[in-house]
Motif scaffolding. Structure first.
Motif, PDB file in Angstrom:
ATOM      1  N   TYR A 191       0.831  -1.210   0.000  1.00  8.54           N
ATOM      2  CA  TYR A 191       0.000   0.000   0.000  1.00  8.54           C
ATOM      3  C   TYR A 191       0.868   1.265   0.000  1.00  8.54           C
ATOM      4  O   TYR A 191       0.620   2.209  -0.752  1.00  8.54           O
ATOM      5  N   TYR A 192       1.911   1.276   0.845  1.00  8.66           N
ATOM      6  CA  TYR A 192       2.723   2.482   1.048  1.00  8.66           C
ATOM      7  C   TYR A 192       3.618   2.779  -0.150  1.00  8.66           C
ATOM      8  O   TYR A 192       3.678   3.917  -0.637  1.00  8.66           O
ATOM      9  N   LEU A 193       4.315   1.748  -0.659  1.00  2.68           N
ATOM     10  CA  LEU A 193       5.318   1.962  -1.702  1.00  2.68           C
ATOM     11  C   LEU A 193       4.753   1.829  -3.116  1.00  2.68           C
ATOM     12  O   LEU A 193       5.171   2.557  -4.021  1.00  2.68           O
ATOM     13  N   SER A 194       3.840   0.869  -3.315  1.00  9.95           N
ATOM     14  CA  SER A 194       3.376   0.602  -4.676  1.00  9.95           C
ATOM     15  C   SER A 194       2.116   1.371  -5.028  1.00  9.95           C
ATOM     16  O   SER A 194       1.965   1.872  -6.142  1.00  9.95           O
ATOM     17  N   VAL A 195       1.183   1.452  -4.074  1.00  9.32           N
ATOM     18  CA  VAL A 195      -0.088   2.122  -4.346  1.00  9.32           C
ATOM     19  C   VAL A 195      -0.027   3.593  -3.960  1.00  9.32           C
ATOM     20  O   VAL A 195      -0.683   4.441  -4.567  1.00  9.32           O
ATOM     21  N   GLY A 196       0.770   3.908  -2.915  1.00 11.28           N
ATOM     22  CA  GLY A 196       0.848   5.289  -2.440  1.00 11.28           C
ATOM     23  C   GLY A 196      -0.316   5.658  -1.536  1.00 11.28           C
ATOM     24  O   GLY A 196      -0.652   6.840  -1.404  1.00 11.28           O
ATOM     25  N   ASP A 197      -0.927   4.658  -0.909  1.00  9.36           N
ATOM     26  CA  ASP A 197      -2.076   4.894  -0.025  1.00  9.36           C
ATOM     27  C   ASP A 197      -1.621   4.697   1.418  1.00  9.36           C
ATOM     28  O   ASP A 197      -1.709   3.600   1.978  1.00  9.36           O
ATOM     29  N   SER A 198      -1.154   5.784   2.039  1.00  3.29           N
ATOM     30  CA  SER A 198      -0.628   5.677   3.399  1.00  3.29           C
ATOM     31  C   SER A 198      -1.713   5.351   4.412  1.00  3.29           C
ATOM     32  O   SER A 198      -1.470   4.629   5.391  1.00  3.29           O
ATOM     33  N   LEU A 199      -2.933   5.885   4.208  1.00  3.22           N
ATOM     34  CA  LEU A 199      -4.027   5.595   5.143  1.00  3.22           C
ATOM     35  C   LEU A 199      -4.334   4.102   5.191  1.00  3.22           C
ATOM     36  O   LEU A 199      -4.553   3.523   6.264  1.00  3.22           O
ATOM     37  N   ALA A 200      -4.320   3.459   4.012  1.00  7.03           N
ATOM     38  CA  ALA A 200      -4.578   2.014   3.973  1.00  7.03           C
ATOM     39  C   ALA A 200      -3.413   1.233   4.555  1.00  7.03           C
ATOM     40  O   ALA A 200      -3.599   0.139   5.107  1.00  7.03           O
ATOM     41  N   ALA A 201      -2.199   1.789   4.462  1.00 10.67           N
ATOM     42  CA  ALA A 201      -1.016   1.066   4.936  1.00 10.67           C
ATOM     43  C   ALA A 201      -0.928   1.054   6.458  1.00 10.67           C
ATOM     44  O   ALA A 201      -0.426   0.090   7.051  1.00 10.67           O
ATOM     45  N   ILE A 202      -1.405   2.115   7.119  1.00  7.78           N
ATOM     46  CA  ILE A 202      -1.166   2.283   8.558  1.00  7.78           C
ATOM     47  C   ILE A 202      -1.688   1.120   9.398  1.00  7.78           C
ATOM     48  O   ILE A 202      -0.953   0.608  10.264  1.00  7.78           O
ATOM     49  N   PRO A 203      -2.925   0.631   9.226  1.00  6.54           N
ATOM     50  CA  PRO A 203      -3.360  -0.495  10.076  1.00  6.54           C
ATOM     51  C   PRO A 203      -2.527  -1.753   9.866  1.00  6.54           C
ATOM     52  O   PRO A 203      -2.332  -2.532  10.810  1.00  6.54           O
ATOM     53  N   TRP A 204      -2.026  -1.946   8.672  1.00  2.09           N
ATOM     54  CA  TRP A 204      -1.196  -3.133   8.418  1.00  2.09           C
ATOM     55  C   TRP A 204       0.188  -2.963   9.047  1.00  2.09           C
ATOM     56  O   TRP A 204       0.760  -3.933   9.567  1.00  2.09           O
ATOM     57  N   PHE A 205       0.731  -1.743   9.003  1.00  4.05           N
ATOM     58  CA  PHE A 205       1.979  -1.498   9.740  1.00  4.05           C
ATOM     59  C   PHE A 205       1.769  -1.790  11.226  1.00  4.05           C
ATOM     60  O   PHE A 205       2.619  -2.380  11.891  1.00  4.05           O
ATOM     61  N   GLU A 206       0.608  -1.339  11.745  1.00  5.29           N
ATOM     62  CA  GLU A 206       0.330  -1.555  13.166  1.00  5.29           C
ATOM     63  C   GLU A 206       0.298  -3.053  13.495  1.00  5.29           C
ATOM     64  O   GLU A 206       0.844  -3.485  14.514  1.00  5.29           O
ATOM     65  N   ARG A 207      -0.333  -3.852  12.639  1.00  6.94           N
ATOM     66  CA  ARG A 207      -0.371  -5.297  12.881  1.00  6.94           C
ATOM     67  C   ARG A 207       1.033  -5.900  12.863  1.00  6.94           C
ATOM     68  O   ARG A 207       1.364  -6.759  13.686  1.00  6.94           O
ATOM     69  N   ALA A 208       1.865  -5.448  11.917  1.00  2.09           N
ATOM     70  CA  ALA A 208       3.235  -5.963  11.848  1.00  2.09           C
ATOM     71  C   ALA A 208       4.022  -5.591  13.101  1.00  2.09           C
ATOM     72  O   ALA A 208       4.797  -6.403  13.626  1.00  2.09           O
ATOM     73  N   VAL A 209       3.805  -4.380  13.613  1.00  2.34           N
ATOM     74  CA  VAL A 209       4.514  -3.940  14.816  1.00  2.34           C
ATOM     75  C   VAL A 209       4.086  -4.768  16.024  1.00  2.34           C
ATOM     76  O   VAL A 209       4.916  -5.205  16.831  1.00  2.34           O
ATOM     77  N   VAL A 210       2.773  -4.995  16.159  1.00  2.00           N
ATOM     78  CA  VAL A 210       2.263  -5.780  17.289  1.00  2.00           C
ATOM     79  C   VAL A 210       2.865  -7.181  17.282  1.00  2.00           C
ATOM     80  O   VAL A 210       3.321  -7.696  18.315  1.00  2.00           O
TER      81      VAL A 210
END
Length: 952
Positions: A746-765
């Motif tokens: 989402y962040y690098l290929s699509v450029g949709d940071s809002l969509a990327a944030i919850p997935w980053f959060e899951r990876a961090v958890v």
């Protein structure tokens, strides 16, 4: 005189001045007691106080160099007869330290040296008996008889220095057959000059020597070894050799070089290696922090990383930086003038070693001279090697007939003219052909030693047919014929040794020999083969192979191996593998062990144990791949794994190896191949019901798509797989990888940071739960960028600081550069004091590591900070660190922009090069477009083109 007859006197005077400048330069390189050069057009005299026996040897070496240099300069200006003669006499002299306009030394020895010089033949170095006695261990001489010298009541016996045979004091002396060094004077002079340019500039250089087998590459290297050891400057010499197993073993030659510097022998146990490493770092690296940083990275190169940094992995750039830093410190050891890295058989090098050599040339800030010797195929396989910046390629062509005739005459006195001419003709310019032919004659006692030379035996015609027209016409058949002429027990021993490699231990040879039926005494046959110059004992004190036996010529080993029957090869390779597996350093050489099992497998045919041999090879190749990956050699790891994949038959093993191939391919940048292999691995795991492994391969496939810039297709399958695994506690590591794939896509290929944030959060958890610190640090650095883009700057800043703290906790400075750069950039318009602090911290790491990629990025961010601070001096100083001849790209343009602006505003002339622009196909953005336009405008205004400046 020869010049004066055909040249203008002023031109003659200029040329003589040039000759004597060259001679003084040469003499100065030997230093020590070679203190004063006194001369006219034909005379050079050194008065040498006998403070140390090496002084006389250095004087003779300098004399030989001088007469060669004058002859070469004469050829260059069309005066081929121009020659200098030198006389060296050793004895007591009176020294006038304050002398000006006259000689510093006086006495009988000086007068005698002048008489000896007058007596010497043009282009020769003659010495008295005392000098010969002091230097005979390293220099060969011809007796020129007794001569009446003015001022001497009795005739004086004089000797002509023929050739330097050894390093200083006679070390590594060649006592057997050694051909005269013929036809390669220009190449040797070029190597010497490149070496001295390295010292004078304090920067690295590469001399890459290419040539066919037997053409004289090793001999050129040996001549340079003798030369660099003989000069007075402290030269830190290192030697390494690439192994022929497979396509090379990752960084083997580099590890040999480090072992040699540390005094570590092959076969030493891991504890001995670690002790030697710690002692070596203490000796060459004065800073304790640098010692602590270098220790695990050099331990990784030597295969003992688990002893100092268990479970640690280092980025390739980090390893390269550490290894380069070590050689820089060695080159700058007190009293050292330079470090020399000589690498033999580079045609068998792994790609990583070639990359490191290029990296060393581009980044090192120390006098490091790299001399590589390789067969011609390397130049064809890697066309750019040896032709880059600070690199010089030398191609050794076959010698012309005149040089070959000189070489043959120097090998044997009194060889019949017909036989000599036939030998010259059939050698076709390959010196090894002539050398091996004469060795064959020595084996049959047709050629014998006499007074330090080889001559034709009186009964030679009874032993060989001197008119034999059936002489072998190729080097391969010549060597095979020579081996056939050995007694059976010696021939079998040569074949046994060929399985072990170019060098081997007595114990290794005994283990392999035990597989055969030959019970002859080992020592007796070894001694005979050393005497016949098939084998030699490695005597270089800097070699980790010292004390081992080695083949004098690599071609002899190749031919001997080719004569082994298939079954004999198999038995001996298994014996070699069993022996090496029991050595103390066995766990550091999985690639070598794998090669023996591979060769045994290939020789097994339809034997019942073929599958078992393949299984052993697959297991060892997997370990070799892990080792190569840890060394930052992913291409080597991929090669090992693809070889293993061709042998694997068990479905589970095949799936595991296929996944490993995909990861290795991704590390090499082969994203398409990596994606295909990841899909294959997933299907193989699915077929055997290992779904968790299959999901892991799905995540790997997603990484390949993101790396290729097409991550969007990975979002849906990776998200669905995460949903399926989220309820399975044992699946957390794979779920974390899948969440990160979705976030990054989402962040690098699509450029949709809002969509990327919850997935980053899951990876961090999940990363927190798993305590996976590298995953957390990397994820948080990217997560923060997404937060900033959606307006959550303070949280983004907090995560960046946490990311930096985690990277510091790992103790890996390369991981720290990403969060440091982001902090500098983020704070440049928010908190300049904090931004500057992070900039200085990051730049200190960049200068220590020599990291070019992150280094330039961080420099660009730091220049931005210095601009806002108004610290123009710091900005200009930082911009000056960029090597604009090498570096291009967006960040370099930004750095140029700020530096050019400051210089022009100050009214100073800019020393920056003209704007280079971007390489074709490079992606750009509006910020870079603006920076480029502004810089072009500033340049146009400074040149008075106001219309273009206004347009830009």
């Amino acid at each position: 005189t020869s010049l004066s007859e055909s040249r203008d006197p002023e031109e003659v005077r200029e040329l003589l001045s040039r000759y004597f400048g060259e001679c003084r330069t040469i003499v100065g390189r030997y230093g020590g007691a070679v203190e004063k050069f006194i001369g006219d057009a034909v005379m050079a005299v050194w008065g040498v106080p006998v403070a140390h026996e090496d002084d006389a040897e250095r004087a003779v070496r300098a004399g030989l160099d001088v007469v060669d240099a004058v002859a070469a300069l004469g050829e260059e200006v069309g005066a081929p007869g121009l020659a200098m003669r030198v006389g060296v006499v050793t004895g007591e002299v009176a020294v006038n330290v304050g002398a000006t306009g006259e000689g510093m030394v006086a006495g009988d020895a000086v007068n005698t040296a002048s008489r000896v010089q007058t007596t010497a033949a043009p282009g020769k170095v003659w010495v008295d008996d005392q000098t010969r006695e002091l230097t005979a261990a390293a220099v060969s001489y011809d007796n020129r008889g007794e001569h009446a010298l003015k001022g001497k009541a009795e005739p004086v016996r004089l000797f002509e220095a023929r050739q330097v045979l050894a390093t200083v004091g006679g070390a590594r002396r060649v006592d057997g057959l050694e051909a005269p060094f013929a036809g390669r004077d220009r190449e040797l002079r070029l190597v010497k000059e490149l070496f001295h340019a390295t010292i004078e500039e304090g920067r690295p250089r590469l001399a890459a020597v290419f040539g066919a087998a037997g053409v004289g590459k090793s001999r050129l290297g040996w001549e340079f070894d003798k030369y660099s050891d003989g000069i007075d400057a402290g030269v830190m010499v290192h030697r390494g050799r690439c192994l022929s197993y497979g396509d090379g073993v990752a960084f083997w030659a580099l590890a040999e070089i480090v072992r040699g510097r540390l005094g570590i022998l092959e076969g030493d146990g891991n504890d001995v290696v670690l002790d030697g490493l710690r002692r070596g770092l203490a000796a060459h690296v004065p800073d304790a922090d640098d010692q602590a940083w270098l220790l695990p990275r050099l331990a990784t190169l030597l295969g003992i990383a688990d002893l100092v940094a268990p479970e640690s992995t280092f980025a390739r750039e980090d390893l390269f930086t550490a290894w380069r830093t070590f050689f820089e410190r060695v080159a700058k050891t007190p009293d050292a003038a330079a470090a020399v890295l000589r690498i033999d058989d580079l045609q068998w090098a792994d790609p990583g070693l070639l990359d490191f050599i290029t990296y060393l040339l581009d980044t090192a800030q120390a006098p490091i001279f790299v001399l590589t010797l390789a067969r011609s195929e390397l130049a064809e396989q890697v066309p750019g090697f040896g032709s880059g910046r600070r690199a010089t390629a030398l191609y050794l062509e076959p010698l012309p007939d005149a040089a070959m005739a000189t070489l043959v005459d120097g090998l044997v006195d009194g060889l019949p003219e017909k036989l000599r001419d036939m030998l010259v003709q059939r050698a076709e310019g390959i010196p090894l052909f002539a050398v091996e032919t004469v060795r064959g004659l020595i084996d049959r006692d047709a050629v014998v030693p006499r007074e330090g030379r080889y001559v034709l035996a009186p009964d030679a015609a009874d032993r060989v047919d001197l008119d034999d027209t059936s002489m072998p016409t190729s080097l391969h058949t010549l060597i095979a014929s020579r081996l056939d002429g050995l007694p059976a027990e010696e021939r079998h021993m040569v074949q046994d040794a060929s399985v072990l490699g170019q060098s081997f231990t007595r114990e290794g040879l005994a283990a392999v020999r035990a597989t055969g039926a030959d019970d002859s005494p080992l020592e007796e046959s070894l001694a005979a083969l050393v005497r016949k110059e098939i084998f030699a004992v490695e005597s270089d004190p800097r070699s980790p192979e010292r004390g081992q036996y080695r083949f004098v010529q690599a071609m002899v080993r190749t031919v001997a191996y080719d004569t082994l029957a298939r079954r004999d090869r198999k038995v001996r390779h298994l014996a070699a593998a069993e022996f090496l597996a029991g050595e103390p350093d066995a766990d550091t050489i999985p690639a070598v062990l794998a090669s023996h099992y591979l060769d045994a497998f290939h020789a097994s045919g339809q034997d019942a144990d073929a599958d078992a041999l393949a299984g052993h090879a697959v297991e060892l190749l997997g370990r070799a791949a892990v080792s190569a990956r840890g060394l930052g050699a992913p291409a080597e790891a991929r090669r090992h794994l693809e070889t293993a994949l061709g042998l694997a038959t068990d479905p589970a093993t095949k799936a595991q190896v296929t996944e490993a191939v995909a990861r290795a391919a991704l590390m090499t940048g082969a994203t398409a191949d990596a994606g295909v292999r990841a899909t294959e691995a997933r299907e193989l795991f699915d077929a055997i019901g290992q779904d968790l492994d299959a999901f892991r391969c799905l995540a790997l496939w997603g990484e390949t798509q993101i790396a290729a810039g097409t991550g969007h297709p990975a979002i849906e399958p990776a998200a669905a797989a995460w949903e399926e695994l989220a309820v399975r506690p044992e699946a957390e590591p794979v779920a974390a990888q899948l969440a990160l794939v979705v976030a990054r896509a989402y962040y690098l290929s699509v450029g949709d940071s809002l969509a990327a944030i919850p997935w980053f959060e899951r990876a961090v958890v999940l990363g927190e739960a798993l305590e996976d610190i590298p995953l957390l640090s990397s994820t948080l650095a990217s997560y923060s960028g997404a937060l900033v883009l959606v307006g959550r700057s303070r949280m983004g800043l907090g995560l960046l600081r946490v990311s930096l703290d985690l990277a510091k906790e790992l103790g890996d400075p390369t991981i720290q550069l990403k969060p440091l750069n982001n902090l500098v950039s983020f704070l440049a318009t928010r908190d300049l004091r904090a931004s500057r602090g992070y900039a200085e911290e990051g730049l200190a790491l960049v200068r220590r590591l020599g990291d070019r990629e992150w280094g330039l990025t961080l420099m660009s961010s730091s220049v931005h900070t210095f601009w806002h601070l108004g610290d123009w001096d710091a900005l200009i100083a930082l911009a000056a660190e960029v090597d604009y001849e090498v570096e291009h790209g967006p960040v370099v343009i930004l750095i140029q922009n700020y530096a050019q602006t400051v210089r022009l505003a100050r009214g100073e002339a800019s020393d920056l090069p003209q704007l280079q622009g971007l390489p074709s196909g490079t992606r750009t953005d509006v910020v870079l477009d603006a920076a480029t336009a502004l810089l072009e405008s500033l340049v146009a205004r400074s040149g008075g083109d106001l219309i273009k400046a206004a347009e830009r």
